[in-house]
Design a protein around this motif. Structure first.
Motif, short mmCIF file in Angstrom:
data_model
loop_
_atom_site.label_atom_id
_atom_site.label_comp_id
_atom_site.label_asym_id
_atom_site.label_seq_id
_atom_site.Cartn_x
_atom_site.Cartn_y
_atom_site.Cartn_z
N ILE A 218 20.04 -27.10 39.44
CA ILE A 218 19.91 -28.24 38.53
C ILE A 218 20.31 -27.84 37.11
N ASN A 219 19.87 -26.65 36.67
CA ASN A 219 20.21 -26.19 35.32
C ASN A 219 21.69 -25.91 35.17
N VAL A 220 22.32 -25.42 36.23
CA VAL A 220 23.78 -25.22 36.20
C VAL A 220 24.48 -26.56 35.99
N GLU A 221 24.00 -27.59 36.66
CA GLU A 221 24.58 -28.93 36.49
C GLU A 221 24.36 -29.44 35.07
N TYR A 222 23.16 -29.23 34.52
CA TYR A 222 22.88 -29.65 33.15
C TYR A 222 23.91 -29.07 32.18
N ASN A 223 24.26 -27.82 32.39
CA ASN A 223 25.11 -27.10 31.45
C ASN A 223 26.60 -27.22 31.76
N LYS A 224 26.93 -27.93 32.83
CA LYS A 224 28.33 -28.22 33.17
C LYS A 224 29.18 -26.94 33.23
N VAL A 225 28.62 -25.92 33.87
CA VAL A 225 29.37 -24.68 34.07
C VAL A 225 29.80 -24.63 35.54
N ASN A 226 31.09 -24.77 35.76
CA ASN A 226 31.59 -24.89 37.13
C ASN A 226 31.98 -23.57 37.76
N ASN A 227 31.70 -22.47 37.05
CA ASN A 227 32.03 -21.15 37.60
C ASN A 227 30.78 -20.35 37.98
N VAL A 228 29.64 -21.06 38.09
CA VAL A 228 28.38 -20.42 38.48
C VAL A 228 27.97 -20.92 39.86
N LYS A 229 27.73 -19.97 40.76
CA LYS A 229 27.28 -20.30 42.10
C LYS A 229 25.89 -19.73 42.30
N ILE A 230 24.96 -20.56 42.76
CA ILE A 230 23.59 -20.13 43.01
C ILE A 230 23.35 -20.08 44.51
N LEU A 231 22.89 -18.92 44.99
CA LEU A 231 22.71 -18.71 46.42
C LEU A 231 21.27 -18.32 46.74
#
Length: 312
Positions: A218-231
């Motif tokens: 969710i936080n990755v989406e908030y920050n609009k960073v498309n090069n971060v993958k959470i696994l």
């Protein structure tokens, strides 16, 4: 995640936070966090239903600290409480000063506590340019500032804890454009997002806690960073290849465990940034890192905590 949770807290001392945290990491926790009086800017009041409702950390003195974790109400809570009490006794038997070692259980409505704690989480500047901004606060950025918007929810990593601050400062110092970064125990995703905004080309954050994975995504989406993958999972099971930087803000015992094989995931001359290390464990961590072929090139400490940068 809506509904009722069981919150279990241990009132301990700052220097015992790491081994007490280790007790919770041995359980199937749905979120773990640390409370420290130094992180609280005003004394709470009123009929809250979150962790300050039934007691106040200030009553236990300036050296008190709280380690807390959350469990679903369907779990065997009595067995979990007995396990924690036994492990606390083992720590005492080992000569570790855990303070009063009081264990407290509460029923917590997620909606209530998740909103109340936000009153005490404010925009924070870390290092030279990193601004950690709660999603619900307004902030007018100054020139050159890097804004990270965050809603950690039930995941560790608001940016206010000393270990997180030091990791962010080291990322600001060492992370460069084009880097590949692995973030072990990503929690809220804060370090992964910071690495991306500092110019990393690819960032992979991993965590064993499904709640943390959800919060980080969710936080990755908030920050609009498309090069971060959470696994979800363990580094060795879900990540392929090597990175320029591997960062782990966990606890000393886990860092020691990682030291034996994490080099396999780091490029030649790459860096392993680790924190969550209590001062008493610093020498042991450094020794193990050196034994496994690392060179200690930088370190810092805040309060009772240490962060170390080791070069492969």
């Amino acid at each position: 995640m809506n509904g009722e949770w069981i919150e279990i807290k241990v009132v301990t001392k700052s220097e015992a936070v790491e081994p007490v945290s280790g007790i919770f990491y041995g359980l199937d926790v749905k979120g773990v966090a640390i409370e420290d009086p130094n992180d609280i800017t005003e004394r709470p009041s009123g009929p809250f239903t979150w962790d300050y409702a039934d007691y106040n950390i200030f009553e236990y003195g300036k050296d008190a600290a709280i380690v807390k974790a959350y469990f679903s109400k369907e779990e065997q809570i009595e067995e979990i409480l007995n396990f924690i009490e036994e492990k606390l006794k083992e720590l005492r038997d080992l000569g570790i000063d855990i303070g009063i070692g009081k264990v407290i259980r509460n029923k917590v409505q997620e909606e209530d506590w998740a909103n109340e704690w936000k009153k005490y989480y404010k925009t924070t500047k870390i290092g030279n340019s990193i601004i950690i901004k709660p999603k619900w606060e307004d902030y007018n950025p100054k020139e050159g500032e890097i804004i990270v918007e965050l809603d950690p929810g039930m995941a560790f990593g608001t940016g206010t804890h000393e270990t997180t601050m030091m990791c962010i400062e080291f990322l600001e110092k060492y992370c460069k454009k084009g880097d590949r970064v692995f973030d072990i125990g990503t929690g809220s995703g804060i370090l992964s997002i910071v690495a991306s905004k500092l110019g990393a080309d690819e960032v992979i954050g991993v965590d064993l806690d499904e709640v943390a994975v959800d919060a980080a995504k969710i936080n990755v989406e908030y920050n609009k960073v498309n090069n971060v993958k959470i696994l979800h999972g363990n580094l060795v099971d879900v990540v392929d290849g090597t990175a320029d930087i591997v960062i782990a803000n966990i606890i000393a015992d886990v860092v020691i465990y990682l030291a034996s094989f994490v080099g396999n995931y780091i490029k030649d001359n790459g860096l392993f940034i680790s924190s969550g290390i209590i001062k008493d464990k610093q020498d042991e961590v450094e020794k193990v890192l050196i034994q496994n072929g690392f060179e200690i090139i930088d370190k810092n400490n805040k309060g009772e905590w240490v962060a170390i940068v080791a070069k492969k």
